[in-house]
Design a protein around this motif. Structure first.
Motif, PDB file in Angstrom:
ATOM      1  N   ASN A  83      17.259 -10.643 -21.678  1.00 45.68           N
ATOM      2  CA  ASN A  83      18.371  -9.868 -21.122  1.00 45.68           C
ATOM      3  C   ASN A  83      17.942  -8.547 -20.487  1.00 45.68           C
ATOM      4  O   ASN A  83      18.761  -7.651 -20.270  1.00 45.68           O
ATOM      5  CB  ASN A  83      19.434  -9.611 -22.196  1.00 45.68           C
ATOM      6  CG  ASN A  83      20.007 -10.904 -22.742  1.00 45.68           C
ATOM      7  OD1 ASN A  83      19.946 -11.158 -23.938  1.00 45.68           O
ATOM      8  ND2 ASN A  83      20.528 -11.753 -21.865  1.00 45.68           N
ATOM      9  N   LEU A 114      27.287  -7.296 -12.085  1.00 40.06           N
ATOM     10  CA  LEU A 114      28.607  -7.258 -12.723  1.00 40.06           C
ATOM     11  C   LEU A 114      29.637  -6.545 -11.848  1.00 40.06           C
ATOM     12  O   LEU A 114      30.795  -6.946 -11.798  1.00 40.06           O
ATOM     13  CB  LEU A 114      28.506  -6.577 -14.095  1.00 40.06           C
ATOM     14  CG  LEU A 114      29.807  -6.506 -14.899  1.00 40.06           C
ATOM     15  CD1 LEU A 114      30.347  -7.888 -15.226  1.00 40.06           C
ATOM     16  CD2 LEU A 114      29.617  -5.707 -16.180  1.00 40.06           C
ATOM     17  N   ARG A 127      34.256 -14.870 -21.344  1.00 40.25           N
ATOM     18  CA  ARG A 127      33.158 -14.399 -20.504  1.00 40.25           C
ATOM     19  C   ARG A 127      32.798 -12.953 -20.823  1.00 40.25           C
ATOM     20  O   ARG A 127      31.633 -12.583 -20.823  1.00 40.25           O
ATOM     21  CB  ARG A 127      33.509 -14.558 -19.024  1.00 40.25           C
ATOM     22  CG  ARG A 127      33.448 -16.031 -18.627  1.00 40.25           C
ATOM     23  CD  ARG A 127      33.710 -16.242 -17.183  1.00 40.25           C
ATOM     24  NE  ARG A 127      32.526 -16.022 -16.367  1.00 40.25           N
ATOM     25  CZ  ARG A 127      32.576 -15.846 -15.049  1.00 40.25           C
ATOM     26  NH1 ARG A 127      33.735 -15.852 -14.437  1.00 40.25           N
ATOM     27  NH2 ARG A 127      31.477 -15.678 -14.353  1.00 40.25           N
ATOM     28  N   LEU A 131      29.060 -11.863 -21.864  1.00 42.11           N
ATOM     29  CA  LEU A 131      28.344 -10.858 -21.069  1.00 42.11           C
ATOM     30  C   LEU A 131      28.043  -9.598 -21.886  1.00 42.11           C
ATOM     31  O   LEU A 131      26.940  -9.061 -21.826  1.00 42.11           O
ATOM     32  CB  LEU A 131      29.155 -10.505 -19.810  1.00 42.11           C
ATOM     33  CG  LEU A 131      29.217 -11.610 -18.746  1.00 42.11           C
ATOM     34  CD1 LEU A 131      30.283 -11.301 -17.693  1.00 42.11           C
ATOM     35  CD2 LEU A 131      27.859 -11.815 -18.068  1.00 42.11           C
ATOM     36  N   GLN A 134      25.217 -10.190 -24.339  1.00 45.89           N
ATOM     37  CA  GLN A 134      23.902 -10.148 -23.687  1.00 45.89           C
ATOM     38  C   GLN A 134      23.487  -8.705 -23.361  1.00 45.89           C
ATOM     39  O   GLN A 134      22.334  -8.330 -23.529  1.00 45.89           O
ATOM     40  CB  GLN A 134      23.919 -10.980 -22.403  1.00 45.89           C
ATOM     41  CG  GLN A 134      24.076 -12.472 -22.643  1.00 45.89           C
ATOM     42  CD  GLN A 134      24.108 -13.214 -21.319  1.00 45.89           C
ATOM     43  OE1 GLN A 134      23.071 -13.544 -20.757  1.00 45.89           O
ATOM     44  NE2 GLN A 134      25.301 -13.450 -20.804  1.00 45.89           N
ATOM     45  N   MET A 135      24.452  -7.915 -22.887  1.00 51.03           N
ATOM     46  CA  MET A 135      24.165  -6.505 -22.576  1.00 51.03           C
ATOM     47  C   MET A 135      23.695  -5.764 -23.825  1.00 51.03           C
ATOM     48  O   MET A 135      22.713  -5.012 -23.780  1.00 51.03           O
ATOM     49  CB  MET A 135      25.428  -5.840 -22.010  1.00 51.03           C
ATOM     50  CG  MET A 135      25.325  -4.323 -21.854  1.00 51.03           C
ATOM     51  SD  MET A 135      26.743  -3.562 -21.006  1.00 51.03           S
ATOM     52  CE  MET A 135      28.092  -3.870 -22.151  1.00 51.03           C
ATOM     53  N   LEU A 157      23.665  -4.302 -13.982  1.00 49.59           N
ATOM     54  CA  LEU A 157      23.678  -5.508 -14.823  1.00 49.59           C
ATOM     55  C   LEU A 157      23.658  -6.723 -13.895  1.00 49.59           C
ATOM     56  O   LEU A 157      24.676  -7.075 -13.305  1.00 49.59           O
ATOM     57  CB  LEU A 157      24.913  -5.515 -15.730  1.00 49.59           C
ATOM     58  CG  LEU A 157      25.004  -4.340 -16.721  1.00 49.59           C
ATOM     59  CD1 LEU A 157      26.352  -4.326 -17.422  1.00 49.59           C
ATOM     60  CD2 LEU A 157      23.870  -4.379 -17.744  1.00 49.59           C
ATOM     61  N   ILE A 159      23.432 -10.603 -12.755  1.00 50.17           N
ATOM     62  CA  ILE A 159      23.993 -11.834 -13.331  1.00 50.17           C
ATOM     63  C   ILE A 159      23.650 -13.021 -12.438  1.00 50.17           C
ATOM     64  O   ILE A 159      23.758 -12.925 -11.216  1.00 50.17           O
ATOM     65  CB  ILE A 159      25.531 -11.696 -13.486  1.00 50.17           C
ATOM     66  CG1 ILE A 159      25.843 -10.600 -14.512  1.00 50.17           C
ATOM     67  CG2 ILE A 159      26.169 -13.010 -13.923  1.00 50.17           C
ATOM     68  CD1 ILE A 159      27.295 -10.216 -14.613  1.00 50.17           C
ATOM     69  N   CYS A 163      25.875 -17.198 -15.572  1.00 52.84           N
ATOM     70  CA  CYS A 163      26.477 -16.098 -16.337  1.00 52.84           C
ATOM     71  C   CYS A 163      25.463 -15.442 -17.284  1.00 52.84           C
ATOM     72  O   CYS A 163      25.833 -14.808 -18.273  1.00 52.84           O
ATOM     73  CB  CYS A 163      27.703 -16.598 -17.114  1.00 52.84           C
ATOM     74  SG  CYS A 163      28.967 -15.329 -17.299  1.00 52.84           S
ATOM     75  N   GLU A 164      24.182 -15.644 -16.984  1.00 48.66           N
ATOM     76  CA  GLU A 164      23.142 -14.983 -17.779  1.00 48.66           C
ATOM     77  C   GLU A 164      22.904 -13.599 -17.191  1.00 48.66           C
ATOM     78  O   GLU A 164      22.897 -13.425 -15.974  1.00 48.66           O
ATOM     79  CB  GLU A 164      21.867 -15.830 -17.769  1.00 48.66           C
ATOM     80  CG  GLU A 164      22.065 -17.131 -18.545  1.00 48.66           C
ATOM     81  CD  GLU A 164      20.963 -18.148 -18.338  1.00 48.66           C
ATOM     82  OE1 GLU A 164      20.602 -18.811 -19.321  1.00 48.66           O
ATOM     83  OE2 GLU A 164      20.465 -18.300 -17.207  1.00 48.66           O
ATOM     84  N   LEU A 165      22.732 -12.628 -18.081  1.00 45.89           N
ATOM     85  CA  LEU A 165      22.696 -11.219 -17.674  1.00 45.89           C
ATOM     86  C   LEU A 165      21.349 -10.567 -17.968  1.00 45.89           C
ATOM     87  O   LEU A 165      20.731 -10.857 -18.989  1.00 45.89           O
ATOM     88  CB  LEU A 165      23.815 -10.488 -18.417  1.00 45.89           C
ATOM     89  CG  LEU A 165      23.954  -8.967 -18.316  1.00 45.89           C
ATOM     90  CD1 LEU A 165      25.423  -8.578 -18.436  1.00 45.89           C
ATOM     91  CD2 LEU A 165      23.149  -8.229 -19.388  1.00 45.89           C
TER      92      LEU A 165
END
Length: 387
Positions: A83, A114, A127, A131, A134-135, A157, A159, A163-165
């Motif tokens: 991440n 984002l 979501r 998110l 992950q942050m 951020l 993405i 939807c991987e951050l």
């Protein structure tokens, strides 16, 4: 006269700038530009994947730029977490130190950030949950290395379509940046203690804010005996989560003082025990001059959100940084229970900040940077940095 490229490299002009890159990277297209560099997307023929290549803008034009470029390279080399943006490759077409003018950083290509995503659509709570989880995992990792982001905002951020951050530009918001470009940390996500602690009044009576340089430096430790340095990022994370839930920024101040007023409309005006801990007499006087406002109930403010989501916001958006949760503590809250995988919430090896606090001549920064480029080894497990 045609310029000969180093064997295995070729030249391409991107937006009136010459790029000299290895043959493995093809189809360069500019995707972003800023004060410090330009980013292109490219196709990596060796890995069979799209990557982002950043060309730093004249990294050796001054001691300040050279130190910043060196730091960015070192930080990227250090980061190995899914991440947090990491380094897939670094290269220069120059083979001799005395000819070193440019170097390029290769990172995973993510596609969007984002800020752009929130403009396009309202995010469902599922979501938001994924998110924010992950942050916070990324923040826990960065903080465990002893690094503070200081400029966490939706645009930092990245993405991808799954939807991987990944967190970008960590630890780079330094005092020097504002001097170089007039750019300072984005106001809407700035922690109240940063504004309060650097509130200096000019002769006109208007406030101006100075920002401490990034990194856990002795100077910062002395100045921030009360303020937890890491709590600055937690506040920003809370502002970002609130924006994801509301669909608009929570604190939209038009200047520093207005930012504080917007914050206190929701947090309430601070109690005397908070004011006593402030360093700046101007800040103390300012807070004491404000009409007393009670704390707003966040459940009514975020009426569409679940109580577990609001609980996270309540613990992050506390005016007193000493009372704010850490990234690690936030991950243990019920809102993230379905994701709680301790082995994924890893910590970093400490980042050696010795060099960050040294003042070296330009040629030495250049030599150190060249050494870092030559000693780079691509990650064995590409999953660490590449999505």
């Amino acid at each position: 006269m045609a310029v000969r490229s180093r064997t295995g490299y070729y030249q391409q002009e991107v937006n009136r700038t010459a790029w000299e890159v290895p043959e493995r990277y093809r189809d360069l297209k500019q995707v972003g530009t800023g004060a410090y560099g330009t980013v292109c997307s490219a196709w990596d023929r060796r890995m069979g994947t799209q990557v982002a290549i950043k060309k730093l803008h004249r990294p050796f034009q001054s001691k300040l730029f050279a130190k910043r470029a060196y730091r960015e390279l070192r930080l990227l080399k250090h980061m190995k977490h899914e991440n947090v943006i990491g380094l897939m490759d670094v290269f220069t077409a120059e083979i001799a130190l005395d000819r070193l003018r440019d170097f390029y950083l290769v990172m995973p290509f993510m596609g969007t950030d984002l800020g752009k995503l929130m403009k396009l659509e309202r995010l469902s709570e599922d979501r938001v949950q994924f998110l924010v989880y992950q942050m916070l995992k990324g923040l826990k990792y960065i903080h465990s290395a002893g690094i503070i982001h200081r400029d966490l905002k939706p645009g930092n951020l990245a993405i991808n379509p799954d939807c991987e951050l990944k967190i970008l530009d960590f630890g780079l918001a330094r005092q020097a940046d504002a001097e170089m470009t007039g750019y300072v940390v984005t106001r809407w996500y700035r922690a109240p203690e940063v504004i309060l602690n650097w509130m200096h009044y000019t002769q006109t009576g208007k406030p101006s804010s100075r920002f401490v340089s990034s990194g856990v430096e002795e100077k910062a430790k002395r100045k921030l005996t009360f303020f937890s340095l890491l709590a600055v990022d937690i506040w920003s994370a809370g502002c970002i989560m609130a924006e994801m839930v509301l669909g608009k920024p929570l604190f939209k101040g038009s200047d520093h003082l207005d930012q504080l007023r917007e914050i206190m409309k929701i947090t309430g005006t601070p109690a005397a025990d908070f004011v006593v801990k402030l360093h700046s007499q101007d800040a103390k006087n300012y807070i004491r001059s404000l009409p007393k406002v009670p704390k707003k109930d966040l459940h009514s403010l975020f009426s569409k959100a679940s109580s577990n989501a609001v609980c996270v916001l309540e613990k992050m958006l506390l005016l007193d940084p000493e009372r704010r949760v850490s990234a690690s503590e936030t991950l243990d809250l019920p809102f993230f229970s379905e994701y709680g995988e301790a082995e994924e919430e890893s910590e970093a090896l400490p980042y050696d900040q010795t060099m960050d606090n040294t003042d070296l001549p330009l040629d030495q920064w250049k030599r150190h940077t060249f050494t870092e480029i030559l000693t780079f080894r691509p990650p064995r497990d590409s999953k660490e940095t590449s999505l």
